[in-house]
Design an enzyme around this catalytic site. Structure first.
Site, mmCIF file in Angstrom:
data_model
loop_
_atom_site.group_PDB
_atom_site.id
_atom_site.type_symbol
_atom_site.label_atom_id
_atom_site.label_comp_id
_atom_site.label_asym_id
_atom_site.label_seq_id
_atom_site.Cartn_x
_atom_site.Cartn_y
_atom_site.Cartn_z
ATOM 1 N N ASP A 8 0.871 -1.174 0.000
ATOM 2 C CA ASP A 8 0.000 0.000 0.000
ATOM 3 C C ASP A 8 0.912 1.230 0.000
ATOM 4 O O ASP A 8 2.138 1.111 -0.192
ATOM 5 C CB ASP A 8 -1.006 -0.033 1.158
ATOM 6 C CG ASP A 8 -0.366 0.161 2.527
ATOM 7 O OD1 ASP A 8 0.888 0.244 2.612
ATOM 8 O OD2 ASP A 8 -1.105 0.234 3.523
ATOM 9 N N CYS A 65 2.995 -3.303 4.077
ATOM 10 C CA CYS A 65 2.122 -2.192 4.448
ATOM 11 C C CYS A 65 2.833 -1.465 5.590
ATOM 12 O O CYS A 65 4.036 -1.664 5.791
ATOM 13 C CB CYS A 65 0.708 -2.663 4.802
ATOM 14 S SG CYS A 65 0.595 -3.789 6.204
ATOM 15 N N THR A 67 2.602 -1.574 9.020
ATOM 16 C CA THR A 67 3.084 -2.461 10.090
ATOM 17 C C THR A 67 3.341 -3.877 9.594
ATOM 18 O O THR A 67 3.987 -4.664 10.294
ATOM 19 C CB THR A 67 2.027 -2.580 11.205
ATOM 20 O OG1 THR A 67 0.813 -3.072 10.597
ATOM 21 C CG2 THR A 67 1.762 -1.237 11.871
ATOM 22 N N HIS A 98 10.746 -23.971 9.131
ATOM 23 C CA HIS A 98 9.694 -24.686 9.859
ATOM 24 C C HIS A 98 8.291 -24.470 9.286
ATOM 25 O O HIS A 98 7.427 -25.332 9.452
ATOM 26 C CB HIS A 98 9.693 -24.263 11.339
ATOM 27 C CG HIS A 98 10.851 -24.820 12.101
ATOM 28 N ND1 HIS A 98 10.927 -24.799 13.481
ATOM 29 C CD2 HIS A 98 12.001 -25.427 11.682
ATOM 30 C CE1 HIS A 98 12.060 -25.360 13.876
ATOM 31 N NE2 HIS A 98 12.742 -25.746 12.803
ATOM 32 N N HIS A 133 7.590 -30.900 10.410
ATOM 33 C CA HIS A 133 7.022 -29.580 10.068
ATOM 34 C C HIS A 133 5.986 -29.704 8.953
ATOM 35 O O HIS A 133 4.999 -28.990 8.939
ATOM 36 C CB HIS A 133 8.141 -28.611 9.686
ATOM 37 C CG HIS A 133 9.159 -28.473 10.768
ATOM 38 N ND1 HIS A 133 8.853 -27.954 11.999
ATOM 39 C CD2 HIS A 133 10.465 -28.836 10.811
ATOM 40 C CE1 HIS A 133 9.927 -27.983 12.763
ATOM 41 N NE2 HIS A 133 10.931 -28.521 12.067
HETATM 42 C C1 RB5 Z 1 -2.160 2.512 6.492
HETATM 43 O O1 RB5 Z 1 -2.264 3.714 7.186
HETATM 44 C C2 RB5 Z 1 -1.935 1.360 7.466
HETATM 45 O O2 RB5 Z 1 -3.070 1.140 8.217
HETATM 46 C C3 RB5 Z 1 -1.515 0.115 6.718
HETATM 47 O O3 RB5 Z 1 -0.377 0.378 5.971
HETATM 48 C C4 RB5 Z 1 -1.168 -1.097 7.558
HETATM 49 O O4 RB5 Z 1 -0.211 -0.804 8.523
HETATM 50 C C5 RB5 Z 1 -2.294 -1.875 8.089
HETATM 51 O O5 RB5 Z 1 -2.143 -2.882 8.776
#
Ligand code: RB5
Length: 146
Positions: A8, A65, A67, A98, A133
């Site tokens: 994203d 993304c 996080t 694994h 595994h």
């Molecule tokens: C975008 O602001 C953020 O929510 C997305 O990149 C991600 O971290 C979602 O899990």
């Protein structure tokens, strides 16, 4: 090895770095977007990348993304996908050895380019150990809601 990439807006810059690295190492890369830092919805891009793997058009995926959490949730909804969110190389090593992870997920707002590249290298070179595994992964594939 063909690798599909998706991010994203929050993962866009890291995706570009990883794409450059993969191309310089001779990998075939399919980039399904996004193509700028303008805000988009990560489920759309994550699902697009997963389709390539499920249709056999790519062997591995790398999703990014902010996080890595949202992309992990998206990817792991699809049977046959084993997506691992990694912040350092040891997790990537174990995810391959694994868990036979076929998708690597990174948090673009959490790690620097250098760490990300080390994680990617590990993800692409470590083998799956099989044996017990494999049995556990088969158990996961067979799980159904009661
Ligand atoms: C975008 O602001 C953020 O929510 C997305 O990149 C991600 O971290 C979602 O899990």
């Amino acid at each position: 090895m063909k690798i599909v990439l998706a991010s994203d807006h929050a993962g866009f810059f890291l995706k570009e770095k990883i794409k450059d690295f993969l191309i310089s190492e001779g990998f075939e890369v399919i980039d399904v977007g996004t193509n700028s830092h303008v805000s988009v919805d990560y489920p759309e891009y994550g699902a697009k990348a997963i389709e390539y793997i499920l249709q056999g058009k790519a062997e591995r995926g790398i999703l990014i993304c902010g996080t890595g959490i949202g992309m992990s949730i998206v990817a792991n909804r699809f049977p046959g996908i084993r997506a691992a969110l990694c912040h350092e190389p040891f997790s990537a090593k174990m995810a391959r050895r694994h868990n036979n992870a076929n998708v690597l997920v990174l948090g673009g707002r959490l790690i620097g380019d250098g760490m990300a590249i080390e994680i990617v290298k590990t993800f692409l070179t470590e083998p799956f150990e099989g044996g017990r595994h494999e049995r556990r992964l088969n158990m996961i594939e067979a799980l159904k809601p009661k």
